[in-house]
Design an enzyme around this catalytic site. Structure first.
Site, PDB file in Angstrom:
ATOM      1  N   LYS A  43       0.805  -1.223   0.000  1.00  0.00           N
ATOM      2  CA  LYS A  43       0.000   0.000   0.000  1.00  0.00           C
ATOM      3  C   LYS A  43       0.839   1.275   0.000  1.00  0.00           C
ATOM      4  O   LYS A  43       0.325   2.353  -0.272  1.00  0.00           O
ATOM      5  CB  LYS A  43      -0.992   0.001   1.171  1.00  0.00           C
ATOM      6  CG  LYS A  43      -1.913  -1.182   1.230  1.00  0.00           C
ATOM      7  CD  LYS A  43      -2.734  -1.410  -0.033  1.00  0.00           C
ATOM      8  CE  LYS A  43      -3.859  -0.451  -0.190  1.00  0.00           C
ATOM      9  NZ  LYS A  43      -4.942  -0.981  -1.075  1.00  0.00           N
TER      10      LYS A  43
HETATM   11  N1  PMP Z   1      -3.571  -7.829   1.147  1.00  0.00           N
HETATM   12  C1  PMP Z   1      -3.448  -6.987   2.177  1.00  0.00           C
HETATM   13  C2  PMP Z   1      -2.822  -7.494   3.437  1.00  0.00           C
HETATM   14  C3  PMP Z   1      -3.892  -5.658   2.067  1.00  0.00           C
HETATM   15  O1  PMP Z   1      -3.786  -4.823   3.116  1.00  0.00           O
HETATM   16  C4  PMP Z   1      -4.483  -5.234   0.852  1.00  0.00           C
HETATM   17  C5  PMP Z   1      -5.000  -3.833   0.751  1.00  0.00           C
HETATM   18  N2  PMP Z   1      -6.279  -3.664   1.311  1.00  0.00           N
HETATM   19  C6  PMP Z   1      -4.620  -6.149  -0.194  1.00  0.00           C
HETATM   20  C7  PMP Z   1      -4.120  -7.440  -0.015  1.00  0.00           C
HETATM   21  C8  PMP Z   1      -5.336  -5.829  -1.481  1.00  0.00           C
HETATM   22  O2  PMP Z   1      -4.825  -4.763  -2.207  1.00  0.00           O
HETATM   23  P1  PMP Z   1      -5.765  -3.803  -3.041  1.00  0.00           P
HETATM   24  O3  PMP Z   1      -6.445  -2.873  -2.083  1.00  0.00           O
HETATM   25  O4  PMP Z   1      -4.830  -3.084  -3.951  1.00  0.00           O
HETATM   26  O5  PMP Z   1      -6.784  -4.624  -3.762  1.00  0.00           O
END
Ligand code: PMP
Length: 310
Positions: A43
């Site tokens: 992130k």
């Molecule tokens: N895995 C984890 C541990 C996350 O914190 C996130 C972000 N919410 C994601 C996967 C998925 O990423 P995205 O928000 O870009 O779909």
């Protein structure tokens, strides 16, 4: 070379091949290690891009309070950015978010508020807190186009380069969908034959909606960071070739196997991603190259997922 600050260490993460959990498969599976980022997760990429754009567009000044609903990783990235750019950060999280992540956000100086409820209720709480602070910026990672754009500009090109254009399948869990969509858009532009596969936990409404199922009901699950009780505005179902549903037990078991068999200490959603990537790879021959992502580290879930050998 000396970087100006820690933000220069975001991105350009290593792509690592899996060796033992792929036993018996002909296709290759490689994972991008996003826990290498200074905020400890993928992130960082999108938080940096969103914050830079907000500053550029005059929406974010040192007097502004940044507010967001987060499963902890976006919150950590924003809190880190707040420390560098000197703005206040208030984060709303659900009770299932690990104590490690809550502690990390607070360590960077953010205020963390735990709200038990639906995403809409959490968003209402975040906006209410923002209004109390006067001048506030709501990040809105589910709908902010700079989220997916960060992956279009960084994650996608890195994977293309690191695989020498050989990637055939891109697999990623969907929280906001930023990682899946931005990277997918870039890879398909380079090679329209690349297949993009989303990963969603049982209980989330994204997979059943994608599959056109009826009577969809959200149910709680333990994996953090992926799945939702809303469909994020970021998602473009037309670009997604398929989706795979995962559950808590299989995901956590794979996260433990990654530690014990690959030496990769990863979080629960990494287990989901690798489990799904192996299912995709099973159907491929030696020309297949499946790439997925390790969004964060097992360090963020030691108390929840990893007991180790007693
Ligand atoms: N895995 C984890 C541990 C996350 O914190 C996130 C972000 N919410 C994601 C996967 C998925 O990423 P995205 O928000 O870009 O779909």
């Amino acid at each position: 070379m000396i970087l100006e600050n820690v933000l220069g260490a975001i991105g350009n993460t290593p792509l690592v091949g899996l060796n033992r959990v792929v036993e018996g498969l002909r296709a290759q599976v490689a994972v991008k290690l996003e826990f290498i980022n200074p905020g400890g997760s993928i992130k960082d990429r999108m938080a940096l891009h969103i914050v830079r754009k907000a500053i550029e567009e005059g929406k974010l000044k040192p007097s502004t309070t940044v507010v967001e609903v987060t499963s902890g990783n976006t919150g950590t990235s924003l809190a880190m950015l707040g420390a560098i750019y000197d703005f206040k950060v208030v984060l709303v999280v659900s009770p299932k978010v690990s104590q490690e992540k809550i502690g990390t956000m607070r360590a960077f100086g953010a205020e963390v508020v735990v709200v038990d409820g639906t995403f809409k209720e959490q968003r209402a709480a975040a906006l209410e807190i923002g209004r109390k602070h006067g001048d506030f910026f709501y990040v809105d990672q589910d709908n902010n186009p700079y989220n997916a754009e960060a992956h279009y500009l960084t994650t996608g090109p890195e994977i293309w380069e690191q695989t020498g254009g050989r990637v055939t399948h891109w697999v990623a869990g969907i929280g906001t969908g930023g990682t899946l969509m931005g990277t997918c858009r870039f890879l398909k532009e380079k090679n329209p034959a690349v297949k993009c596969i989303g990963v969603d936990p049982k209980g989330s409404i994204i997979y059943p909606t994608f599959k056109g199922m009826k009577d969809i009901r959200y149910e709680k699950y333990e994996i953090e960071g992926i799945g939702s009780d809303i469909i994020p505005g970021q998602l473009d179902f037309d670009l997604i070739d398929d989706m795979i549903q995962v559950d808590d037990a299989t995901s956590f078991e794979m996260a433990r196997r990654l530690a014990m068999e690959e030496g990769i200490f990863a979080g629960g959603s990494s287990g989901s991603n690798v489990h799904a990537a192996l299912r995709v790879a099973e159907r491929l021959d030696e020309n297949g190259l499946v790439v997925t992502v390790i969004p964060d580290s097992g360090c963020k879930y030691v108390s929840k997922l990893f007991k180790g050998k007693q």
